[in-house]
Design a protein around this motif. Sequence first.
Motif, PDB file in Angstrom:
ATOM      1  N   PHE A 191      -1.685  -5.577  11.993  1.00 39.66           N
ATOM      2  CA  PHE A 191      -2.519  -4.382  11.798  1.00 39.66           C
ATOM      3  C   PHE A 191      -3.840  -4.516  12.547  1.00 39.66           C
ATOM      4  CE2 PHE A 191      -0.406  -3.824   7.395  1.00 39.66           C
ATOM      5  CZ  PHE A 191       0.664  -3.163   7.980  1.00 39.66           C
ATOM      6  N   SER A 192      -4.433  -5.704  12.497  1.00 38.32           N
ATOM      7  CA  SER A 192      -5.718  -5.936  13.163  1.00 38.32           C
ATOM      8  C   SER A 192      -5.579  -5.821  14.676  1.00 38.32           C
ATOM      9  CB  SER A 192      -6.257  -7.324  12.793  1.00 38.32           C
ATOM     10  OG  SER A 192      -6.415  -7.464  11.393  1.00 38.32           O
ATOM     11  N   LEU A 193      -4.491  -6.358  15.216  1.00 38.07           N
ATOM     12  CA  LEU A 193      -4.272  -6.269  16.654  1.00 38.07           C
ATOM     13  C   LEU A 193      -4.083  -4.818  17.091  1.00 38.07           C
ATOM     14  CD1 LEU A 193      -3.885  -7.657  19.369  1.00 38.07           C
ATOM     15  CD2 LEU A 193      -1.456  -7.953  18.801  1.00 38.07           C
ATOM     16  N   MET A 194      -3.400  -4.027  16.270  1.00 46.70           N
ATOM     17  CA  MET A 194      -3.237  -2.611  16.588  1.00 46.70           C
ATOM     18  C   MET A 194      -4.581  -1.903  16.627  1.00 46.70           C
ATOM     19  SD  MET A 194       0.312  -1.312  14.779  1.00 46.70           S
ATOM     20  CE  MET A 194      -0.075  -1.916  13.135  1.00 46.70           C
ATOM     21  N   CYS A 195      -5.505  -2.303  15.746  1.00 49.89           N
ATOM     22  CA  CYS A 195      -6.849  -1.707  15.754  1.00 49.89           C
ATOM     23  C   CYS A 195      -7.603  -2.085  17.016  1.00 49.89           C
ATOM     24  CB  CYS A 195      -7.623  -2.159  14.516  1.00 49.89           C
ATOM     25  SG  CYS A 195      -7.085  -1.400  12.974  1.00 49.89           S
ATOM     26  N   VAL A 196      -7.435  -3.331  17.471  1.00 48.92           N
ATOM     27  CA  VAL A 196      -8.078  -3.758  18.728  1.00 48.92           C
ATOM     28  C   VAL A 196      -7.586  -2.895  19.881  1.00 48.92           C
ATOM     29  CG1 VAL A 196      -8.325  -5.646  20.375  1.00 48.92           C
ATOM     30  CG2 VAL A 196      -8.407  -6.123  17.929  1.00 48.92           C
ATOM     31  N   LEU A 197      -6.285  -2.683  19.936  1.00 52.15           N
ATOM     32  CA  LEU A 197      -5.711  -1.872  21.011  1.00 52.15           C
ATOM     33  C   LEU A 197      -6.126  -0.408  20.870  1.00 52.15           C
ATOM     34  CD1 LEU A 197      -2.118  -3.408  21.115  1.00 52.15           C
ATOM     35  CD2 LEU A 197      -4.069  -3.941  22.587  1.00 52.15           C
ATOM     36  N   ALA A 198      -6.260   0.070  19.621  1.00 50.03           N
ATOM     37  CA  ALA A 198      -6.663   1.458  19.396  1.00 50.03           C
ATOM     38  C   ALA A 198      -8.101   1.707  19.833  1.00 50.03           C
ATOM     39  CB  ALA A 198      -6.497   1.817  17.927  1.00 50.03           C
ATOM     40  N   GLU A 199      -8.917   0.656  19.861  1.00 51.30           N
ATOM     41  CA  GLU A 199     -10.302   0.793  20.314  1.00 51.30           C
ATOM     42  C   GLU A 199     -10.407   0.956  21.833  1.00 51.30           C
ATOM     43  OE1 GLU A 199     -12.767  -1.782  16.934  1.00 51.30           O
ATOM     44  OE2 GLU A 199     -11.957  -2.795  18.712  1.00 51.30           O
ATOM     45  N   GLY A 200      -9.277   0.812  22.527  1.00 52.47           N
ATOM     46  CA  GLY A 200      -9.292   1.001  23.975  1.00 52.47           C
ATOM     47  C   GLY A 200      -9.136  -0.262  24.787  1.00 52.47           C
ATOM     48  N   THR A 201      -9.026  -1.392  24.115  1.00 54.15           N
ATOM     49  CA  THR A 201      -8.833  -2.653  24.824  1.00 54.15           C
ATOM     50  C   THR A 201      -7.356  -2.847  25.133  1.00 54.15           C
ATOM     51  OG1 THR A 201     -10.700  -3.608  23.626  1.00 54.15           O
ATOM     52  CG2 THR A 201      -9.239  -5.133  24.761  1.00 54.15           C
ATOM     53  N   SER A 202      -7.041  -3.173  26.368  1.00 52.62           N
ATOM     54  CA  SER A 202      -5.652  -3.403  26.757  1.00 52.62           C
ATOM     55  C   SER A 202      -5.230  -4.810  26.335  1.00 52.62           C
ATOM     56  CB  SER A 202      -5.477  -3.240  28.261  1.00 52.62           C
ATOM     57  OG  SER A 202      -6.242  -4.207  28.956  1.00 52.62           O
ATOM     58  N   MET A 203      -3.921  -5.034  26.301  1.00 49.38           N
ATOM     59  CA  MET A 203      -3.422  -6.362  25.936  1.00 49.38           C
ATOM     60  C   MET A 203      -3.868  -7.419  26.935  1.00 49.38           C
ATOM     61  SD  MET A 203      -1.888  -7.475  23.340  1.00 49.38           S
ATOM     62  CE  MET A 203      -1.585  -9.180  22.869  1.00 49.38           C
ATOM     63  N   PRO A 204      -3.842  -7.154  28.248  1.00 52.27           N
ATOM     64  CA  PRO A 204      -4.403  -8.146  29.178  1.00 52.27           C
ATOM     65  C   PRO A 204      -5.878  -8.430  28.930  1.00 52.27           C
ATOM     66  CG  PRO A 204      -3.011  -6.602  30.360  1.00 52.27           C
ATOM     67  CD  PRO A 204      -3.157  -6.065  28.966  1.00 52.27           C
ATOM     68  N   GLY A 205      -6.628  -7.392  28.527  1.00 57.73           N
ATOM     69  CA  GLY A 205      -8.042  -7.596  28.214  1.00 57.73           C
ATOM     70  C   GLY A 205      -8.218  -8.484  26.998  1.00 57.73           C
ATOM     71  N   LEU A 207      -6.100 -10.832  26.000  1.00 56.92           N
ATOM     72  CA  LEU A 207      -5.756 -12.190  26.412  1.00 56.92           C
ATOM     73  C   LEU A 207      -6.873 -12.822  27.230  1.00 56.92           C
ATOM     74  CD1 LEU A 207      -1.997 -11.655  27.366  1.00 56.92           C
ATOM     75  CD2 LEU A 207      -2.928 -12.634  25.261  1.00 56.92           C
ATOM     76  N   GLU A 208      -7.526 -12.011  28.058  1.00 60.82           N
ATOM     77  CA  GLU A 208      -8.631 -12.526  28.869  1.00 60.82           C
ATOM     78  C   GLU A 208      -9.802 -12.945  27.987  1.00 60.82           C
ATOM     79  OE1 GLU A 208     -11.611 -11.068  32.497  1.00 60.82           O
ATOM     80  OE2 GLU A 208      -9.978  -9.773  31.803  1.00 60.82           O
ATOM     81  N   THR A 209     -10.102 -12.108  26.978  1.00 58.93           N
ATOM     82  CA  THR A 209     -11.195 -12.440  26.062  1.00 58.93           C
ATOM     83  C   THR A 209     -10.901 -13.715  25.295  1.00 58.93           C
ATOM     84  OG1 THR A 209     -11.746 -10.095  25.795  1.00 58.93           O
ATOM     85  CG2 THR A 209     -12.554 -11.615  24.117  1.00 58.93           C
ATOM     86  N   VAL A 210      -9.679 -13.846  24.836  1.00 56.75           N
ATOM     87  CA  VAL A 210      -9.289 -15.038  24.078  1.00 56.75           C
ATOM     88  C   VAL A 210      -9.365 -16.277  24.960  1.00 56.75           C
ATOM     89  CG1 VAL A 210      -7.370 -16.166  22.885  1.00 56.75           C
ATOM     90  CG2 VAL A 210      -7.850 -13.754  22.453  1.00 56.75           C
ATOM     91  N   ALA A 211      -8.960 -16.142  26.207  1.00 57.49           N
ATOM     92  CA  ALA A 211      -8.980 -17.290  27.127  1.00 57.49           C
ATOM     93  C   ALA A 211     -10.391 -17.756  27.421  1.00 57.49           C
ATOM     94  CB  ALA A 211      -8.255 -16.928  28.421  1.00 57.49           C
ATOM     95  N   GLN A 212     -11.389 -16.871  27.293  1.00 57.60           N
ATOM     96  CA  GLN A 212     -12.773 -17.217  27.608  1.00 57.60           C
ATOM     97  C   GLN A 212     -13.530 -17.815  26.424  1.00 57.60           C
ATOM     98  OE1 GLN A 212     -14.458 -13.564  29.070  1.00 57.60           O
ATOM     99  NE2 GLN A 212     -13.501 -13.749  31.094  1.00 57.60           N
TER     100      GLN A 212
END
Length: 309
Positions: A191-205, A207-212
């Motif tokens: 559910f939380s991940l769906m909210c992140v994506l609903a805010e406009g962040t793409s899945m690659p974005g 992954l990039e944030t997590v990698a940093q």
Amino acid sequence: MLFGSNQVLIKTLETEDANTGAMDSFLCMSLRFGIAAIAMFFVAMSQRPRGVASTNAQNEGCILACGAELAVWLFLAFMLQAVGLQYTTASSGALLGSLTIVLVPLLSLLDGRRISQLTWGSVGLATMGTALFVGPNALQGAFCSFGDVLELGSAALFAVQMWRCEKLIRQVPEHQVVGLTCFQLALVAGFSLMCVLAEGTSMPGVLETVAQLAPGEWMSVVTMGLVTTAFCLWAESFALQNVDASVAALIYACEPIWGAIFAYLWRGETLEGPCAMCGAGLLLLASMAGVMASQTKASETFTLDRRGA
């Protein structure tokens, strides 16, 4: 104690104190609950008893239904809390969040239970202690903004989650509590991940944030996932098989005290004046009274059982 330390870790990650900037609240939730779900999955697999496949099959529907309901309550409570804190002060949020202690006994009355006078007295102590602990500014600002309404809703949902957890967890065999907790955690992470994506962040974005993320930030996220999420929610579910939700809510009254201790050790924050110290004393007293209420009920139950025998 561990839930209290959780607040310090979240504050460090979701503010500019983080090395890579403030982390999105929903991203933080998806990471901590995702890590917790993975950990509990391996624990569930290692504890899976052999030769009880038929029993597991019969209880599978109950596990899924209970886990799904508890996940919905938990996610909605965290979501309103995270969004509400964007529109109100932390002290007002803490004060309104403490209303969970009051609401859980009220919900227990719907089951026809008798709440002891000691429990009600402890609820009053916890409410006064919280008001003193967060300070007069929280009292002046509470109930004055949209964020306060969301924080009040969050407190109500946390109360419902604890009340329903007590009822549902007693329908689940003890050896399947880990599996139910794992399913609940996985749903909240999704559910939380769906909210992140609903805010406009793409899945690659994402992954990039997590990698940093810096090593220290990963340590905080993993600590929250394994200790203050996976272990704490499993322990809560396991304990509510025998402890009433109203008593458990009172024991949680000491959470702000531990939060203040960890905030001092981790961030150098201190309590503001004797008013906060008095509030901490009342919260500790209320928590101890909650333990006494639990022991009193256990003693009364043992006496009734002996008379019945």
